[in-house]
Design a protein around this motif. Structure first.
Motif, PDB file in Angstrom:
ATOM      1  N   THR A 174       0.840  -1.190   0.000  1.00  0.00           N
ATOM      2  CA  THR A 174       0.000   0.000   0.000  1.00  0.00           C
ATOM      3  C   THR A 174       0.876   1.242   0.000  1.00  0.00           C
ATOM      4  OG1 THR A 174      -0.111  -0.008   2.382  1.00  0.00           O
ATOM      5  CG2 THR A 174      -1.873  -1.070   1.209  1.00  0.00           C
ATOM      6  N   ARG A 175       0.395   2.252  -0.586  1.00  0.00           N
ATOM      7  CA  ARG A 175       1.159   3.505  -0.673  1.00  0.00           C
ATOM      8  C   ARG A 175       1.034   4.275   0.610  1.00  0.00           C
ATOM      9  NH1 ARG A 175       3.343   5.210  -5.234  1.00  0.00           N
ATOM     10  NH2 ARG A 175       2.992   7.389  -4.940  1.00  0.00           N
ATOM     11  N   ASP A 176       2.140   4.940   0.963  1.00  0.00           N
ATOM     12  CA  ASP A 176       2.110   5.836   2.118  1.00  0.00           C
ATOM     13  C   ASP A 176       2.750   7.163   1.753  1.00  0.00           C
ATOM     14  OD1 ASP A 176       4.769   5.241   2.073  1.00  0.00           O
ATOM     15  OD2 ASP A 176       4.833   4.146   3.941  1.00  0.00           O
ATOM     16  N   ARG A 177       2.911   8.043   2.654  1.00  0.00           N
ATOM     17  CA  ARG A 177       3.393   9.389   2.352  1.00  0.00           C
ATOM     18  C   ARG A 177       4.846   9.422   1.923  1.00  0.00           C
ATOM     19  NH1 ARG A 177       5.048  11.896   8.009  1.00  0.00           N
ATOM     20  NH2 ARG A 177       5.195   9.940   9.073  1.00  0.00           N
TER      21      ARG A 177
END
Length: 192
Positions: A5-8
């Protein structure tokens, strides 16, 4: 495999192209600077080692003692006082030294009847000495010692009962140092 999952942190731009912690030499350090620091460190260690060795061997003192100033101390010159009676004892192996000293004192102003010369029971007294009894007689003893050509001066009441007059008395014990023929000298004690 599922996609993470993508994060900052996925949106941070990549500027250097390196990922992770890279430890490399600082670009400002070069071989000559390292060599210079090594030379300085070795020089300091050699100097400290030489100085420490000199201190341990006693050739260099870290805390030297103060040297007293060389001002001369005044010496007592004494007073020649012919009012004293003088007992002269020859404690050397040479015969006649007592009579020679008696003649010297009589010629220096002492009355002949207050200067007594005799041989001592001992003939191995080391150093010619002028003995005085009381502290106020010290200057007269120093004066007499200087008059006879230099002698030690000491306070002692050993000869006090040998005075048959009511005058103050000085006693001269002629030692082996005045003798022309020398023998082995024993211990230095008042001659009788």
């Amino acid at each position: 495999m599922p996609k993470p999952t993508r994060d900052r942190f996925d949106d941070v731009p990549r500027s250097s192209g390196r990922i992770g912690a890279h430890r490399a030499e600082a670009p400002g350090m070069n071989g000559w600077l390292v060599l210079l620091w090594s030379f300085v460190a070795a020089l300091v260690l050699i100097i400290v080692g030489v100085f420490g060795s000199l201190v341990i061997m006693g050739r260099v003192s870290l805390f030297p003692e103060a040297v007293p100033s060389s001002t001369p101390t005044p010496t007592e010159t004494g007073v020649v006082d012919t009012s004293y009676s003088v007992l002269i004892l020859n404690a050397s192996p040479d015969e006649g030294l007592d009579e020679q000293m008696r003649d010297l004192l009589v010629n220096s102003g002492w009355a002949a009847d207050v200067v007594f010369a005799s041989d001592s029971a001992s003939q191995d007294f080391a150093t010619t000495t002028v003995y005085y009894i009381d502290a106020e007689d010290e200057l007269a003893a120093i004066g007499l010692a200087n008059l006879i050509g230099g002698a030690e001066v000491a306070q002692s009441d050993y000869y006090a009962d040998q005075n048959s007059t009511d005058q103050k008395q000085l006693t001269v014990v002629i030692g082996v140092d005045r003798a022309t023929t020398t023998e082995d000298s024993g211990e230095e004690s008042p001659a009788s």
